[in-house]
Design an enzyme around this catalytic site. Structure first.
Site, PDB file in Angstrom:
ATOM      1  N   LYS A  60       0.879  -1.184   0.000  1.00  0.00           N
ATOM      2  CA  LYS A  60       0.000   0.000   0.000  1.00  0.00           C
ATOM      3  C   LYS A  60       0.907   1.222   0.000  1.00  0.00           C
ATOM      4  O   LYS A  60       2.054   1.150   0.457  1.00  0.00           O
ATOM      5  CB  LYS A  60      -0.873  -0.005   1.259  1.00  0.00           C
ATOM      6  N   ASP A  73      -7.061   4.281  -4.304  1.00  0.00           N
ATOM      7  CA  ASP A  73      -7.687   4.156  -2.977  1.00  0.00           C
ATOM      8  C   ASP A  73      -8.293   5.533  -2.711  1.00  0.00           C
ATOM      9  O   ASP A  73      -8.561   6.287  -3.669  1.00  0.00           O
ATOM     10  CB  ASP A  73      -6.650   3.756  -1.919  1.00  0.00           C
TER      11      ASP A  73
HETATM   12  N1  LIG Z   1     -11.246   1.973  -4.378  1.00  0.00           N
HETATM   13  C1  LIG Z   1     -11.098   0.675  -4.182  1.00  0.00           C
HETATM   14  O1  LIG Z   1     -11.041  -0.126  -5.119  1.00  0.00           O
HETATM   15  C2  LIG Z   1     -11.017   0.138  -2.797  1.00  0.00           C
HETATM   16  C3  LIG Z   1     -11.232   0.922  -1.703  1.00  0.00           C
HETATM   17  N2  LIG Z   1     -11.273   0.367  -0.461  1.00  0.00           N
HETATM   18  C4  LIG Z   1     -11.531   1.163   0.732  1.00  0.00           C
HETATM   19  O2  LIG Z   1     -12.825   1.756   0.616  1.00  0.00           O
HETATM   20  C5  LIG Z   1     -12.867   3.003   1.316  1.00  0.00           C
HETATM   21  C6  LIG Z   1     -13.343   4.093   0.385  1.00  0.00           C
HETATM   22  O3  LIG Z   1     -12.453   4.194  -0.716  1.00  0.00           O
HETATM   23  P1  LIG Z   1     -12.868   4.870  -2.099  1.00  0.00           P
HETATM   24  O4  LIG Z   1     -14.334   4.845  -2.248  1.00  0.00           O
HETATM   25  O5  LIG Z   1     -12.019   4.262  -3.135  1.00  0.00           O
HETATM   26  O6  LIG Z   1     -12.361   6.349  -1.875  1.00  0.00           O
HETATM   27  P2  LIG Z   1     -12.947   7.720  -2.468  1.00  0.00           P
HETATM   28  O7  LIG Z   1     -11.868   8.700  -2.302  1.00  0.00           O
HETATM   29  O8  LIG Z   1     -13.539   7.494  -3.793  1.00  0.00           O
HETATM   30  O9  LIG Z   1     -14.139   8.043  -1.463  1.00  0.00           O
HETATM   31  C7  LIG Z   1     -13.929   8.113  -0.091  1.00  0.00           C
HETATM   32  C8  LIG Z   1     -15.213   8.484   0.585  1.00  0.00           C
HETATM   33  O10 LIG Z   1     -15.058   8.370   1.994  1.00  0.00           O
HETATM   34  C9  LIG Z   1     -15.227   9.651   2.605  1.00  0.00           C
HETATM   35  N3  LIG Z   1     -14.225   9.822   3.674  1.00  0.00           N
HETATM   36  C10 LIG Z   1     -12.885   9.828   3.553  1.00  0.00           C
HETATM   37  N4  LIG Z   1     -12.304  10.065   4.733  1.00  0.00           N
HETATM   38  C11 LIG Z   1     -13.317  10.221   5.606  1.00  0.00           C
HETATM   39  C12 LIG Z   1     -13.375  10.484   6.983  1.00  0.00           C
HETATM   40  N5  LIG Z   1     -12.276  10.660   7.716  1.00  0.00           N
HETATM   41  N6  LIG Z   1     -14.611  10.565   7.575  1.00  0.00           N
HETATM   42  C13 LIG Z   1     -15.740  10.408   6.850  1.00  0.00           C
HETATM   43  N7  LIG Z   1     -15.742  10.159   5.523  1.00  0.00           N
HETATM   44  C14 LIG Z   1     -14.550  10.065   4.923  1.00  0.00           C
HETATM   45  C15 LIG Z   1     -14.969  10.653   1.508  1.00  0.00           C
HETATM   46  O11 LIG Z   1     -15.548  11.905   1.849  1.00  0.00           O
HETATM   47  P3  LIG Z   1     -14.770  13.268   1.469  1.00  0.00           P
HETATM   48  O12 LIG Z   1     -14.982  13.416   0.000  1.00  0.00           O
HETATM   49  O13 LIG Z   1     -15.417  14.311   2.300  1.00  0.00           O
HETATM   50  O14 LIG Z   1     -13.335  13.056   1.828  1.00  0.00           O
HETATM   51  C16 LIG Z   1     -15.617   9.940   0.323  1.00  0.00           C
HETATM   52  O15 LIG Z   1     -17.005  10.060   0.363  1.00  0.00           O
HETATM   53  C17 LIG Z   1     -11.463   3.194   1.885  1.00  0.00           C
HETATM   54  O16 LIG Z   1     -11.415   2.624   3.185  1.00  0.00           O
HETATM   55  C18 LIG Z   1     -10.594   2.331   0.952  1.00  0.00           C
HETATM   56  O17 LIG Z   1      -9.405   1.922   1.567  1.00  0.00           O
HETATM   57  C19 LIG Z   1     -11.119  -0.985  -0.281  1.00  0.00           C
HETATM   58  C20 LIG Z   1     -10.890  -1.800  -1.331  1.00  0.00           C
HETATM   59  C21 LIG Z   1     -10.715  -1.301  -2.667  1.00  0.00           C
HETATM   60  O1  LIG Z   2      -6.780  -2.808  -6.733  1.00  0.00           O
HETATM   61  C1  LIG Z   2      -5.816  -2.729  -6.011  1.00  0.00           C
HETATM   62  O2  LIG Z   2      -4.696  -3.116  -6.291  1.00  0.00           O
HETATM   63  C2  LIG Z   2      -5.916  -2.086  -4.657  1.00  0.00           C
HETATM   64  C3  LIG Z   2      -7.211  -2.137  -3.962  1.00  0.00           C
HETATM   65  C4  LIG Z   2      -6.979  -1.670  -2.567  1.00  0.00           C
HETATM   66  O3  LIG Z   2      -6.233  -0.764  -2.317  1.00  0.00           O
HETATM   67  C5  LIG Z   2      -7.633  -2.362  -1.483  1.00  0.00           C
HETATM   68  O4  LIG Z   2      -8.078  -3.500  -1.678  1.00  0.00           O
HETATM   69  O5  LIG Z   2      -7.698  -1.812  -0.362  1.00  0.00           O
END
Ligand SMILES: NC(=O)C1=CN([C@@H]2O[C@H](COP(=O)(O)OP(=O)(O)OC[C@H]3O[C@@H](n4cnc5c(N)ncnc54)[C@H](OP(=O)(O)O)[C@@H]3O)[C@@H](O)[C@H]2O)C=CC1
Ligand SMILES: O=C(O)CCC(=O)C(=O)O
Length: 447
Positions: free
Chosen positions: A126, A166
Site C-alpha cells: 500500500k 484508494d
Molecule cells: N477503491 C477501491 O477499489 C477500494 C477501496 N477500499 C476502501 O474503501 C474506502 C473508500 O475508498 P474509495 O471509495 O475508493 O475512496 P474515495 O476517495 O472514492 O471516497 C472516499 C469516501 O469516503 C469519505 N471519507 C474519507 N475520509 C473520511 C473520513 N475521515 N470521515 C468520513 N468520511 C470520509 C470521503 O468523503 P470526502 O470526500 O469528504 O473526503 C468519500 O465520500 C477506503 O477505506 C478504501 O481503503 C477498499 C478496497 C478497494
Molecule cells: O486494486 C488494487 O490493487 C488495490 C485495492 C486496494 O487498495 C484495497 O483492496 O484496499
C-alpha cells in the site's frame, strides 16, 4: 493462549508503539491466528506472524511540486511493500492529509490477507501521500502525480509492485501517474491497475469493490435463505466504493437510504434511486462537490451535518468511507434498530468494540479484507488481461468477480464456522488468508 497473544502483541507494540491503526489491525489478526498456529505443528517455532508484521520494505520520499500560484509545496510519499511470498506487491495508493506510516502499514498488512483470499497470485502493499487533493485544480493534481511518480517509479514494476487507487486516487490520478511512469521507463506495461479502457484498463474495475461487497453480503444472506430484495440499506461514503455498492444494491431490489462524506450524511426516506445516484456520481466524480448538495436537488431528503448515518433504521449496513467510522455505540444502535447484516466496503471501518457488538448479537458481519476484496481481485484480472494483451467483456469479468466473491465467502465459512453453526467471518478470513501466505513463506525459507 491469552498470555501467548499478549506476549506477541507486546513485541509488536515495542517496535510500533506510535502506530495505533497498525496495532489495531495486527491485534485482530493475532487474536484469531495465534490459536490456529498453536494447533498446527508445521507453523510452530517459525515466527511466521512476527515476520508477517514487519514490512519487507518501507519507502518514504519527498514529493516537491509547484502549485498554481507558483509556490513550492512539499509532501511526503510512501510505499509499504509488506509481503511478496505469493506474488508481486499489490495494493492501492491513498492521497489524504491523514496519511502516515501507521495508516499505510495497517492497510498493507490487511492487503496481504485480502490478496491471499482472492485466490490470485498477489502479494500485499500500500502507499500514498499526505497530499490533499480537495480544492486542487486539475493541473495541480497532474503536477503532484507526476512528481510523486518521479520517485515511486524506481520501486515498482509489473512483476515487482503494481499500485492502484484508494481514497483520493481515481481514474484521473492513475492516468497522470501512468503517463509519467511510461515516460520514465519508455515501456508500456501493466504497472498500475484501474487504468482507462483504451489504455489497458479492465471493464468492471471501477465497479468491482462496491459490487463485490454486495455480492459478498448476498452470499452471507443466502446462508439465512435471505436476499437484498426489499431490504433497507444504509451506506456511508459517496466515493468509488459507496457509489457502486449503492448501484448494485438498488439493482438487487433494495432501497438505499443514505450516503455520506467527511462533512455529514444525507437521508432520503424515498430511497436513492438510479437517477438520484447518477446525480451523486456526477456531483462527486466530475463536479467534485459535497454530499450536502443532494438536498438542494432533492429537497425531500435531509442533511445531517457532521454526523454519521448509523442511527438510521435499516436491515443492511455497508460502511464504505474510511477506517474506524463505526464505533461500539453506533453498532449497538444498528442492532437495536433491527440491522441483520453489516458488510464492510471500506478497510477496517468498524472499531474492535463495534465488531464485538456484532459478534455478541450474532448478526452477519463481514470484515473488509473479505468483503471488499473484489476491487483488488479485479485488479488481478486486469493484470492477467494485460499479460495476455487482450480485454475480456463486461459479462466475463463480472462473472469472474462473482465467482471469486463466492470462493472468498466459502473460505471464510471453512475456517470460521463456530460450534453453534454461526460463522465468524473475521476468524475465517484471517486464517484462510494466513494459511496460503504462511505455506509459501515456509517453502521459501528464512528470507
Ligand atoms: N477503491 C477501491 O477499489 C477500494 C477501496 N477500499 C476502501 O474503501 C474506502 C473508500 O475508498 P474509495 O471509495 O475508493 O475512496 P474515495 O476517495 O472514492 O471516497 C472516499 C469516501 O469516503 C469519505 N471519507 C474519507 N475520509 C473520511 C473520513 N475521515 N470521515 C468520513 N468520511 C470520509 C470521503 O468523503 P470526502 O470526500 O469528504 O473526503 C468519500 O465520500 C477506503 O477505506 C478504501 O481503503 C477498499 C478496497 C478497494
Ligand atoms: O486494486 C488494487 O490493487 C488495490 C485495492 C486496494 O487498495 C484495497 O483492496 O484496499
Amino acid at each position: 493462549m491469552e498470555d501467548k497473544i499478549e506476549a506477541f502483541l507486546d513485541l509488536v507494540r515495542e517496535r510500533n508503539g506510535h502506530e495505533p491503526e497498525f496495532l489495531q489491525a495486527v491485534q485482530e489478526v493475532a487474536e484469531t491466528v495465534i490459536p490456529y498456529i498453536a494447533e498446527h505443528e508445521i507453523y510452530n517455532g517459525k515466527n511466521i506472524l512476527l515476520r508477517m508484521v514487519e514490512p519487507e520494505r518501507l519507502i518514504s520520499f519527498r514529493v516537491s511540486w509547484v502549485d498554481d500560484s507558483g509556490e513550492i509545496q512539499v509532501n511526503r510519499g510512501y510505499r509499504v511493500q509488506m509481503n511478496s511470498a505469493i506474488g508481486p506487491y499489490k495494493g492501492g495508493l491513498r492521497f489524504h492529509p491523514t496519511v502516515n506510516a501507521s495508516i499505510l502499514k495497517f492497510l498493507a498488512f490487511e492487503q496481504v490477507f485480502k490478496n491471499s483470499l482472492t485466490t490470485l497470485p498477489m502479494g500485499g502493499g500500500k502507499g500514498g501521500s499526505d497530499f490533499d487533493p480537495k480544492g486542487k485544480s486539475d493541473n495541480e493534481i497532474m503536477r503532484f502525480c507526476h512528481a510523486f511518480m518521479t520517485e515511486l517509479y524506481r520501486h515498482i514494476g509489473h512483476n515487482t509492485d503494481v499500485p492502484a487507487g484508494d481514497i483520493g486516487v481515481g481514474a484521473r490520478e492513475i492516468g497522470f501517474m501512468f503517463g509519467m511512469y511510461k515516460k520514465l521507463n519508455n515501456t508500456f506495461t501493466g504497472v498500475l491497475t484501474g487504468k482507462g479502457q483504451s489504455w489497458g484498463g479492465s471493464l468492471i474495475r471501477p465497479e468491482a469493490t462496491g459490487y463485490g461487497n454486495v455480492y459478498f453480503a448476498e452470499n452471507m444472506l443466502k446462508t439465512k435463505d435471505d436476499s437484498f430484495n426489499g431490504k433497507k440499506v444504509v451506506i456511508s461514503g459517496s466515493g468509488n466504493v459507496a457509489q457502486f455498492a449503492a448501484e448494485k444494491a438498488i439493482e438487487l431490489g433494495a432501497t438505499v437510504l443514505t450516503l455520506s462524506d467527511s462533512s455529514g450524511y444525507i437521508y432520503d426516506e424515498d430511497g436513492i434511486d438510479t437517477e438520484k445516484l447518477q446525480f451523486v456520481m456526477d456531483l462527486k466524480n466530475n463536479k467534485r462537490g459535497r454530499i450536502s448538495e443532494y438536498v438542494d436537488k432533492y429537497p425531500n431528503a435531509k442533511y445531517f451535518k457532521e454526523e454519521r448515518p448509523w442511527s438510521v433504521k435499516c436491515d443492511i449496513a455497508l460502511p464504505c468511507a474510511t477506517q474506524n467510522e463505526l464505533n461500539g455505540e453506533e453498532a449497538k444502535a444498528l442492532i437495536d434498530n433491527g440491522c441483520i447484516c453489516v458488510s464492510e466496503g471500506a478497510n477496517m471501518p468498524s472499531t474492535p468494540e463495534a465488531i464485538h457488538e456484532f459478534h455478541k448479537a450474532k448478526i452477519l458481519f463481514a470484515p473488509g479484507k473479505a468483503s471488499n476484496a473484489g476491487g483488488v481481485a479485479t485488479s488481478g484480472l486486469e493484470m492477467s488481461q494485460n499479460s495476455l494483451r487482450l480485454s475480456w467483456t463486461r459479462e466475463e469479468v463480472d462473472a469472474r468477480l462473482k465467482d471469486i466473491m463466492e470462493d472468498i465467502h466459502d473460505s471464510c465459512v471453512e475456517y470460521g464456522k463456530n460450534d453453534d453453526g454461526t460463522i465468524d467471518y473475521v476468524r475465517g478470513a484471517n486464517i484462510a488468508g494466513f494459511v496460503k501466505v504462511a505455506d509459501a513463506m515456509l517453502a521459501q525459507g528464512v528470507i
